[in-house]
Design a protein around this motif. Structure first.
Motif, PDB file in Angstrom:
ATOM      1  N   THR A   1       0.690  -1.317   0.162  1.00 37.25           N
ATOM      2  CA  THR A   1       0.050   0.074  -0.115  1.00 37.25           C
ATOM      3  C   THR A   1       0.807   1.061   0.192  1.00 37.25           C
ATOM      4  OG1 THR A   1      -1.469  -1.131   1.227  1.00 37.25           O
ATOM      5  CG2 THR A   1      -1.848   1.193   1.021  1.00 37.25           C
ATOM      6  N   PHE A   2       0.632   2.155  -0.774  1.00 34.69           N
ATOM      7  CA  PHE A   2       1.288   3.480  -0.938  1.00 34.69           C
ATOM      8  C   PHE A   2       0.251   4.805  -0.240  1.00 34.69           C
ATOM      9  CE2 PHE A   2       2.842   1.320  -4.288  1.00 34.69           C
ATOM     10  CZ  PHE A   2       4.287   1.682  -4.389  1.00 34.69           C
ATOM     11  N   VAL A   3       0.736   5.172   0.773  1.00 37.07           N
ATOM     12  CA  VAL A   3      -0.106   6.040   1.776  1.00 37.07           C
ATOM     13  C   VAL A   3       0.357   7.700   1.239  1.00 37.07           C
ATOM     14  CG1 VAL A   3      -1.064   7.041   3.863  1.00 37.07           C
ATOM     15  CG2 VAL A   3      -0.663   4.408   3.393  1.00 37.07           C
ATOM     16  N   PRO A   4      -0.416   8.312   0.570  1.00 36.84           N
ATOM     17  CA  PRO A   4       0.169   9.717   0.699  1.00 36.84           C
ATOM     18  C   PRO A   4       0.208  10.731   1.854  1.00 36.84           C
ATOM     19  CG  PRO A   4      -2.083   9.699  -0.438  1.00 36.84           C
ATOM     20  CD  PRO A   4      -1.672   8.424   0.232  1.00 36.84           C
ATOM     21  N   SER A   5       1.069  11.844   2.033  1.00 33.97           N
ATOM     22  CA  SER A   5       0.880  12.535   3.025  1.00 33.97           C
ATOM     23  C   SER A   5       1.265  13.981   2.755  1.00 33.97           C
ATOM     24  CB  SER A   5       1.915  12.145   4.181  1.00 33.97           C
ATOM     25  OG  SER A   5       2.264  13.048   5.016  1.00 33.97           O
ATOM     26  N   SER A   6       0.442  14.939   3.426  1.00 39.88           N
ATOM     27  CA  SER A   6       0.665  16.284   2.894  1.00 39.88           C
ATOM     28  C   SER A   6       1.725  16.910   4.174  1.00 39.88           C
ATOM     29  CB  SER A   6      -0.526  17.193   3.206  1.00 39.88           C
ATOM     30  OG  SER A   6      -1.544  17.067   2.124  1.00 39.88           O
ATOM     31  N   PHE A   7       2.193  16.155   5.150  1.00 43.27           N
ATOM     32  CA  PHE A   7       3.104  16.512   6.139  1.00 43.27           C
ATOM     33  C   PHE A   7       4.269  15.644   6.072  1.00 43.27           C
ATOM     34  CE2 PHE A   7      -1.083  17.998   7.666  1.00 43.27           C
ATOM     35  CZ  PHE A   7      -0.882  19.028   8.507  1.00 43.27           C
ATOM     36  N   GLY A   8       4.372  14.974   5.245  1.00 40.64           N
ATOM     37  CA  GLY A   8       5.524  14.098   5.132  1.00 40.64           C
ATOM     38  C   GLY A   8       7.196  14.559   4.757  1.00 40.64           C
ATOM     39  N   TRP A   9       7.043  15.625   3.803  1.00 45.24           N
ATOM     40  CA  TRP A   9       8.343  16.003   3.410  1.00 45.24           C
ATOM     41  C   TRP A   9       9.289  16.425   4.327  1.00 45.24           C
ATOM     42  CZ3 TRP A   9      11.591  19.998   3.056  1.00 45.24           C
ATOM     43  CH2 TRP A   9      12.505  19.912   1.973  1.00 45.24           C
ATOM     44  N   PRO A  10      10.561  15.804   4.163  1.00 47.87           N
ATOM     45  CA  PRO A  10      11.223  15.210   3.312  1.00 47.87           C
ATOM     46  C   PRO A  10      11.223  13.580   3.362  1.00 47.87           C
ATOM     47  CG  PRO A  10      12.856  15.783   4.740  1.00 47.87           C
ATOM     48  CD  PRO A  10      11.704  16.482   5.238  1.00 47.87           C
ATOM     49  N   HIS A  11      10.347  13.205   4.386  1.00 50.42           N
ATOM     50  CA  HIS A  11      10.500  11.848   4.778  1.00 50.42           C
ATOM     51  C   HIS A  11       9.811  10.929   3.768  1.00 50.42           C
ATOM     52  CE1 HIS A  11      11.876  13.405   8.276  1.00 50.42           C
ATOM     53  NE2 HIS A  11      10.804  14.026   8.878  1.00 50.42           N
ATOM     54  N   LEU A  12      10.368   9.624   3.405  1.00 57.76           N
ATOM     55  CA  LEU A  12       9.836   8.728   2.771  1.00 57.76           C
ATOM     56  C   LEU A  12       9.683   7.543   3.665  1.00 57.76           C
ATOM     57  CD1 LEU A  12       8.535   7.774  -0.011  1.00 57.76           C
ATOM     58  CD2 LEU A  12      10.964   6.768  -0.424  1.00 57.76           C
ATOM     59  N   LEU A  13       8.565   7.101   3.955  1.00 59.52           N
ATOM     60  CA  LEU A  13       8.443   6.095   5.302  1.00 59.52           C
ATOM     61  C   LEU A  13       8.197   4.644   4.608  1.00 59.52           C
ATOM     62  CD1 LEU A  13       6.616   8.308   7.668  1.00 59.52           C
ATOM     63  CD2 LEU A  13       8.912   8.093   7.576  1.00 59.52           C
ATOM     64  N   VAL A  14       9.014   3.835   5.034  1.00 56.72           N
ATOM     65  CA  VAL A  14       8.839   2.365   4.487  1.00 56.72           C
ATOM     66  C   VAL A  14       8.391   1.473   5.908  1.00 56.72           C
ATOM     67  CG1 VAL A  14       9.501   0.378   3.030  1.00 56.72           C
ATOM     68  CG2 VAL A  14      10.125   2.693   2.541  1.00 56.72           C
ATOM     69  N   LEU A  15       7.214   1.070   5.777  1.00 55.48           N
ATOM     70  CA  LEU A  15       6.977   0.011   7.111  1.00 55.48           C
ATOM     71  C   LEU A  15       7.515  -1.326   6.609  1.00 55.48           C
ATOM     72  CD1 LEU A  15       3.715  -0.274   9.076  1.00 55.48           C
ATOM     73  CD2 LEU A  15       4.701  -2.255   8.173  1.00 55.48           C
ATOM     74  N   HIS A  16       8.244  -1.901   7.321  1.00 51.23           N
ATOM     75  CA  HIS A  16       8.929  -3.311   6.892  1.00 51.23           C
ATOM     76  C   HIS A  16       8.841  -4.225   8.232  1.00 51.23           C
ATOM     77  CE1 HIS A  16      12.539  -1.077   8.484  1.00 51.23           C
ATOM     78  NE2 HIS A  16      13.046  -2.169   8.536  1.00 51.23           N
ATOM     79  N   ARG A  17       7.847  -3.984   9.165  1.00 48.93           N
ATOM     80  CA  ARG A  17       7.629  -4.996  10.253  1.00 48.93           C
ATOM     81  C   ARG A  17       7.511  -6.340   9.728  1.00 48.93           C
ATOM     82  NH1 ARG A  17       6.773  -5.082  15.415  1.00 48.93           N
ATOM     83  NH2 ARG A  17       7.179  -2.887  15.646  1.00 48.93           N
TER      84      ARG A  17
END
Length: 371
Positions: A246-262
């Protein structure tokens, strides 16, 4: 970092909005406004409007979103329900998904980065294992009394702490996030629809290119490479929580690109949809090349001259009292890192420092380490 998508059906890849994930990013902006220069106005106004009680409770729990992002904000990826499920439409629905997780898993989420060293390896829960519990308390002690108090309460009464966290997030919605979410979800929904169309008509490679320059497919098309300094790997198939990405967009995310790999969860990539008007960030490899190129004292001295005017190899050799071949070797390193421009004037080749690229190094470095 990479995600193995071997055997993943195309219909199990999609874009979705998550109010809880966006709340996590908004709380991070409040706690670390320096990471998000474009949101200083929002962060200042929101922080000033918080009632003291809510501000105190946010401070008490800020380790969940301050130095990193807890997987608490993406519970849909771990809910083990026939074939998996997406995020909730509302914050309440996302919180209901969080409530579905077992106590042992919730505790692991809450302590994953602050009091645990087993994120990638798994292991017994501190709720039942004495040694793991002692280790969690030792790590909490290294982070101060506030962390010790929270960890003790969580381990002694996880049900009460879970209810406390849910109330905290609900109070955030009432205080500021409800209005914020109503404003940003229109942009996020539009972005998710646009990226979904690209995925449907042009394929995953083009969709990822539209998401971030830090994402790419390998030659076989079975592995997603994420250009981050963090290490990690996961698979989008075979999880107890079901198959999917799943790709989840965020308006507050920049500059982070978060990858959940649990482990045992479906992977999630949370990406920013809004960024300052800057060129695409440099890859981690290119950033490394540039920093290494500038680390040599002679190359720094050459850059001083080349920043002022275009010069030939012979001129630089005369200025610094070294041989022309040695100058050429240094210039080759700088050029390979993309720090020089060259032009020919008759039989002479003139070299000059690319001021625009060098000026970007500060923000490139920050984006690279925060990505």
């Amino acid at each position: 970092m990479h995600i193995d998508i071997t055997g993943l059906p195309p219909e199990r890849i999609g874009f979705a909005l998550s109010p809880l994930a966006e709340l996590g990013n908004a709380l991070h902006v409040l706690g670390e406004p320096g990471h998000h220069p474009g949101l200083h106005g929002w962060a200042t106004a929101t922080a000033a409007s918080l009632k003291p009680d809510l501000a105190d409770r946010l401070h008490e729990a800020d380790f969940l979103w301050l130095s990193t992002f807890s997987d608490i904000f993406l519970p849909f990826a771990g809910v083990r329900r026939g074939g998996g499920t997406g995020p909730g439409v509302t914050l309440a629905e996302d919180l209901d998904l969080l409530d579905m997780l077992p106590d042992a898993e919730f505790v692991a989420l809450a302590l994953e980065f602050t009091c645990s060293v087993t994120y990638d390896k798994g292991g017994p829960s501190p709720l039942v294992d004495t040694a793991t519990r002692a280790r969690a308390m030792d790590l909490a002690a290294a982070r101060g009394p506030r962390q010790v108090d929270f960890t003790e309460r969580l381990l002694n009464d996880p049900v009460a702490v879970r209810a406390w966290i849910r109330r905290l997030f609900e109070d955030c919605e009432q205080a500021f996030f409800g209005d914020t979410w109503r404003r940003v979800r229109v942009q996020l929904a539009a972005d998710a629809r646009h990226k979904s169309e690209i995925l449907r008509h042009k394929g995953l490679g083009d969709a990822m290119a539209a998401v971030s320059a830090a994402l790419s497919l390998d030659g076989s098309g079975t592995r997603i490479r994420v250009d981050k300094l963090a290490d990690g790997s996961t698979t989008a198939t075979g999880s107890p929580a079901g198959d999917g990405l799943t790709f989840v967009p965020s308006s507050f995310g920049w500059p982070h690109l978060l990858v959940l790999h649990r482990p045992d969860w479906r992977p999630v990539i949370q990406y920013p949809v809004a960024a300052p008007d800057l060129p695409s960030p440099a890859s981690v490899e290119l950033l490394k090349l540039r920093l290494e190129a500038l680390a040599h004292p002679m190359r720094l001295r050459l850059c001083r001259s080349l920043a002022r005017s275009a010069q030939t190899t012979g001129e630089l050799a005369d200025t610094y009292g070294i041989s022309a071949p040695e100058v050429s070797r240094h210039l080759a390193v700088l050029k390979r890192a993309g720090l020089l421009t060259t032009r020919r004037r008759g039989r002479y080749v003139l070299h000059q420092l690319d001021i625009t690229v060098v000026a970007r190094l500060g923000s490139d470095f920050l984006e690279g380490v925060l990505r």
